[in-house]
Design a protein around this motif. Structure first.
Motif, PDB file in Angstrom:
ATOM      1  N   ALA A   1       0.828  -1.207   0.000  1.00  0.00           N
ATOM      2  CA  ALA A   1       0.000   0.000   0.000  1.00  0.00           C
ATOM      3  C   ALA A   1       0.861   1.255   0.000  1.00  0.00           C
ATOM      4  O   ALA A   1       0.570   2.230  -0.712  1.00  0.00           O
ATOM      5  N   ARG A   2       1.924   1.256   0.778  1.00  0.00           N
ATOM      6  CA  ARG A   2       2.827   2.411   0.815  1.00  0.00           C
ATOM      7  C   ARG A   2       3.475   2.632  -0.555  1.00  0.00           C
ATOM      8  O   ARG A   2       3.576   3.776  -1.034  1.00  0.00           O
ATOM      9  N   SER A   3       3.899   1.541  -1.190  1.00  0.00           N
ATOM     10  CA  SER A   3       4.570   1.668  -2.485  1.00  0.00           C
ATOM     11  C   SER A   3       3.635   2.186  -3.572  1.00  0.00           C
ATOM     12  O   SER A   3       4.083   2.790  -4.550  1.00  0.00           O
ATOM     13  N   GLU A   4       2.321   1.985  -3.391  1.00  0.00           N
ATOM     14  CA  GLU A   4       1.342   2.450  -4.368  1.00  0.00           C
ATOM     15  C   GLU A   4       0.764   3.823  -4.019  1.00  0.00           C
ATOM     16  O   GLU A   4      -0.185   4.283  -4.650  1.00  0.00           O
ATOM     17  N   GLY A   5       1.338   4.482  -3.011  1.00  0.00           N
ATOM     18  CA  GLY A   5       0.886   5.827  -2.652  1.00  0.00           C
ATOM     19  C   GLY A   5      -0.469   5.857  -1.982  1.00  0.00           C
ATOM     20  O   GLY A   5      -1.217   6.827  -2.140  1.00  0.00           O
ATOM     21  N   LEU A   6      -0.776   4.812  -1.193  1.00  0.00           N
ATOM     22  CA  LEU A   6      -2.081   4.697  -0.543  1.00  0.00           C
ATOM     23  C   LEU A   6      -1.935   4.659   0.976  1.00  0.00           C
ATOM     24  O   LEU A   6      -2.745   4.065   1.676  1.00  0.00           O
ATOM     25  N   TRP A   7      -0.923   5.313   1.495  1.00  0.00           N
ATOM     26  CA  TRP A   7      -0.569   5.221   2.911  1.00  0.00           C
ATOM     27  C   TRP A   7      -0.964   6.489   3.666  1.00  0.00           C
ATOM     28  O   TRP A   7      -0.685   7.594   3.227  1.00  0.00           O
ATOM     29  N   ALA A   8      -1.626   6.310   4.826  1.00  0.00           N
ATOM     30  CA  ALA A   8      -1.917   7.407   5.755  1.00  0.00           C
ATOM     31  C   ALA A   8      -2.562   8.596   5.040  1.00  0.00           C
ATOM     32  O   ALA A   8      -2.025   9.699   5.030  1.00  0.00           O
ATOM     33  N   LEU A   9      -3.725   8.362   4.481  1.00  0.00           N
ATOM     34  CA  LEU A   9      -4.399   9.404   3.700  1.00  0.00           C
ATOM     35  C   LEU A   9      -4.669  10.665   4.507  1.00  0.00           C
ATOM     36  O   LEU A   9      -4.700  11.766   3.959  1.00  0.00           O
ATOM     37  N   GLN A  10      -4.870  10.516   5.813  1.00  0.00           N
ATOM     38  CA  GLN A  10      -5.281  11.639   6.659  1.00  0.00           C
ATOM     39  C   GLN A  10      -4.128  12.564   7.047  1.00  0.00           C
ATOM     40  O   GLN A  10      -4.348  13.647   7.577  1.00  0.00           O
ATOM     41  N   MET A  11      -2.885  12.158   6.785  1.00  0.00           N
ATOM     42  CA  MET A  11      -1.720  12.929   7.211  1.00  0.00           C
ATOM     43  C   MET A  11      -1.173  13.815   6.074  1.00  0.00           C
ATOM     44  O   MET A  11      -1.319  13.490   4.893  1.00  0.00           O
TER      45      MET A  11
ATOM     46  N   MET B   1      -4.481  12.221  13.895  1.00  0.00           N
ATOM     47  CA  MET B   1      -5.099  13.496  13.526  1.00  0.00           C
ATOM     48  C   MET B   1      -5.040  14.504  14.667  1.00  0.00           C
ATOM     49  O   MET B   1      -4.752  15.683  14.456  1.00  0.00           O
ATOM     50  N   VAL B   2      -5.299  14.043  15.906  1.00  0.00           N
ATOM     51  CA  VAL B   2      -5.281  15.006  17.002  1.00  0.00           C
ATOM     52  C   VAL B   2      -3.862  15.451  17.333  1.00  0.00           C
ATOM     53  O   VAL B   2      -3.615  16.623  17.639  1.00  0.00           O
ATOM     54  N   LEU B   3      -2.888  14.556  17.243  1.00  0.00           N
ATOM     55  CA  LEU B   3      -1.504  14.953  17.500  1.00  0.00           C
ATOM     56  C   LEU B   3      -1.010  15.927  16.437  1.00  0.00           C
ATOM     57  O   LEU B   3      -0.273  16.877  16.744  1.00  0.00           O
ATOM     58  N   GLU B   4      -1.409  15.729  15.199  1.00  0.00           N
ATOM     59  CA  GLU B   4      -1.028  16.667  14.140  1.00  0.00           C
ATOM     60  C   GLU B   4      -1.612  18.045  14.407  1.00  0.00           C
ATOM     61  O   GLU B   4      -0.988  19.068  14.092  1.00  0.00           O
ATOM     62  N   LYS B   5      -2.784  18.103  15.035  1.00  0.00           N
ATOM     63  CA  LYS B   5      -3.440  19.388  15.297  1.00  0.00           C
ATOM     64  C   LYS B   5      -2.895  20.100  16.525  1.00  0.00           C
ATOM     65  O   LYS B   5      -2.785  21.329  16.534  1.00  0.00           O
ATOM     66  N   VAL B   6      -2.566  19.352  17.599  1.00  0.00           N
ATOM     67  CA  VAL B   6      -2.313  20.022  18.881  1.00  0.00           C
ATOM     68  C   VAL B   6      -0.915  19.814  19.463  1.00  0.00           C
ATOM     69  O   VAL B   6      -0.521  20.552  20.373  1.00  0.00           O
ATOM     70  N   ALA B   7      -0.165  18.830  19.010  1.00  0.00           N
ATOM     71  CA  ALA B   7       1.137  18.549  19.615  1.00  0.00           C
ATOM     72  C   ALA B   7       2.172  19.597  19.214  1.00  0.00           C
ATOM     73  O   ALA B   7       2.065  20.237  18.160  1.00  0.00           O
ATOM     74  N   THR B   8       3.194  19.762  20.057  1.00  0.00           N
ATOM     75  CA  THR B   8       4.308  20.647  19.722  1.00  0.00           C
ATOM     76  C   THR B   8       5.167  19.973  18.654  1.00  0.00           C
ATOM     77  O   THR B   8       5.084  18.755  18.451  1.00  0.00           O
ATOM     78  N   PRO B   9       6.019  20.741  17.962  1.00  0.00           N
ATOM     79  CA  PRO B   9       6.904  20.118  16.968  1.00  0.00           C
ATOM     80  C   PRO B   9       7.748  18.988  17.553  1.00  0.00           C
ATOM     81  O   PRO B   9       7.943  17.948  16.902  1.00  0.00           O
ATOM     82  N   GLU B  10       8.232  19.163  18.762  1.00  0.00           N
ATOM     83  CA  GLU B  10       9.044  18.125  19.397  1.00  0.00           C
ATOM     84  C   GLU B  10       8.198  16.891  19.704  1.00  0.00           C
ATOM     85  O   GLU B  10       8.657  15.745  19.498  1.00  0.00           O
ATOM     86  N   GLN B  11       6.997  17.109  20.187  1.00  0.00           N
ATOM     87  CA  GLN B  11       6.109  15.979  20.468  1.00  0.00           C
ATOM     88  C   GLN B  11       5.723  15.245  19.188  1.00  0.00           C
ATOM     89  O   GLN B  11       5.651  14.012  19.170  1.00  0.00           O
TER      90      GLN B  11
END
Length: 398
Positions: free
Chosen positions: A52-62, A104-114
């Motif tokens: 799936a990763r090789s076909e570009g179908l990985w982690a659509l939400q990120m 999704m929530v970590l992408e929204k609220v976490a610090t760059p280091e986190q």
């Protein structure tokens, strides 16, 4: 809203449908594809994830820069529906709960280091994660104000005591998001923290047996006996735990709906193929009016669920919290999944009840839909409050 998908989302949807039809669905009939908890076996999963990763179908939400596909919520709705036409689908594409909502929530609220330490490994698929909130009675369930697990400030960190249960994925998780009580403030009394499976002074008490097939890592009961969490692993501000939970659950509840619609559609795919060929008393089952009513009603309910889900997705993409829209979709789609698979089993008869098709797997899995991420009755209460507050504007087009 415009119901034409953006070209990016439409291309991904088509590629996912092909992958599901050609790669995943054929594997469902092989006993070697399953682990002891009726989910996809880990060695096979790793092979499929690489594909799936090789076909570009990985982690659509990120975001693309984090290794994902940068999909909008509307694009996710169409693609997640396609993924879960297979019972193996979402986890292969790294779009399964609870990792999906945690990313999704970590992408929204976490610090760059986190994000670098705690989020990126989940996106990369090198670790799994879990969201730790629900407690045994008399603790917090649908009412977070009843939280009994505490995090007390000690020096440069926090010490956690308490018990949680039905924590999805805990037995396989490495990274955890914990919600705990940090004060008696009714609105700002909860805070959110990150901890690692190797941190001391906590344990999994048991993996709770359930009626349905399980996600990887099951649903566990957890005990905290002095777990120490450095303050640098606190998410957002002290007292923002409820806010983080609301941020996470809005989209996460809707992604459940997206995936459940895929299972509902698959159920009718199996049923329509069967009634088109099966004869009884001189007629194909599909030619009988009673069968047509059953199929037509289930198909209509699926489309209603899709429209509710897509409307909520569109509102989320505009920046709206879409709380009532998500609640409506959650209630309707949970019921629709059960109706679709129940209809399919009834039409397929003994074959549907057997393990010759995945219908009995879907049926057992479907019962949890009216419970997870808020019972249907709680969501109806939310809708009632909105109606009482908004009056005729409950149905506002804006």
């Amino acid at each position: 809203m415009d119901f034409n998908l953006p070209e990016h989302g439409e291309q991904l949807r088509r590629k996912i449908r092909r992958f599901v039809d050609e790669v995943l669905i054929p594997l469902e009939a092989k006993s070697s594809s399953y682990d002891e908890h009726e989910n996809i076996a880990e060695p096979l999963l790793e092979e499929l994830r690489s594909q799936a990763r090789s076909e570009g179908l990985w982690a659509l939400q990120m975001p693309v820069e984090r290794g994902g596909q940068g999909c909008s919520v509307v694009e996710m709705a169409a693609c997640y529906e396609e993924m879960n036409r297979s019972i193996f689908g979402p986890v292969v594409f790294n779009c399964a709960a609870p990792d999906d909502g945690n990313m999704m929530v970590l992408e929204k609220v976490a610090t760059p280091e986190q994000k670098e330490r705690w989020l990126q490994p989940i996106v990369d698929g090198t670790v799994r994660s879990s969201f730790v909130m629900t407690e045994p009675a008399p603790g917090a369930g649908s009412d977070p104000s009843m939280m009994r697990t505490t995090a007390e400030r000690k020096g440069d960190g926090w010490v956690v005591h308490g018990r949680k249960h039905f924590i999805t994925g805990a037995a396989a998780a490495t990274h955890f998001i914990l919600i705990a009580k940090t004060s008696d403030d009714p609105r700002k009394g909860l805070s959110a923290f990150l901890f690692h499976k190797d941190d001391p002074n906590w344990k999994i008490v048991r993996r709770i047996p359930i009626m349905g097939p399980e996600e990887h890592g099951g649903h566990c009961e957890i005990e905290f006996n002095g777990l120490y969490i450095p303050d640098e692993n606190r998410l957002m501000n002290v007292g923002d735990g409820l806010k983080l939970t609301q941020i996470r659950l809005g989209t996460a509840r809707l992604t459940h709906c997206m995936r459940w619609l895929g299972l509902a559609k698959r159920s009718l795919e199996i049923a329509t193929a069967y009634v088109a060929e099966r004869e009884s008393f001189g007629l194909k089952l599909a030619e009988r009016e009673g069968v047509q009513w059953m199929l037509g009603g289930a198909a209509m309910d699926i489309q209603i669920g899709r429209l509710l889900t897509m409307h909520a997705a569109w509102k989320l993409d505009t920046g709206d919290f879409a709380r009532k829209e998500v609640s409506m979709a959650k209630v309707a789609v949970a019921d629709t999944l059960h109706k679709a698979v129940d209809t399919a089993i009834q039409l397929c008869g003994a074959r549907g009840y057997s393990r010759d098709t995945p219908l009995e797997w879907i049926y057992r899995y479907a019962r949890q839909a009216r419970l997870v991420d808020g019972a249907s009755e709680v969501h109806r209460m939310v809708l009632s409050r909105n109606l009482m507050n908004d009056g005729i504007d409950f149905w506002n087009w804006g």
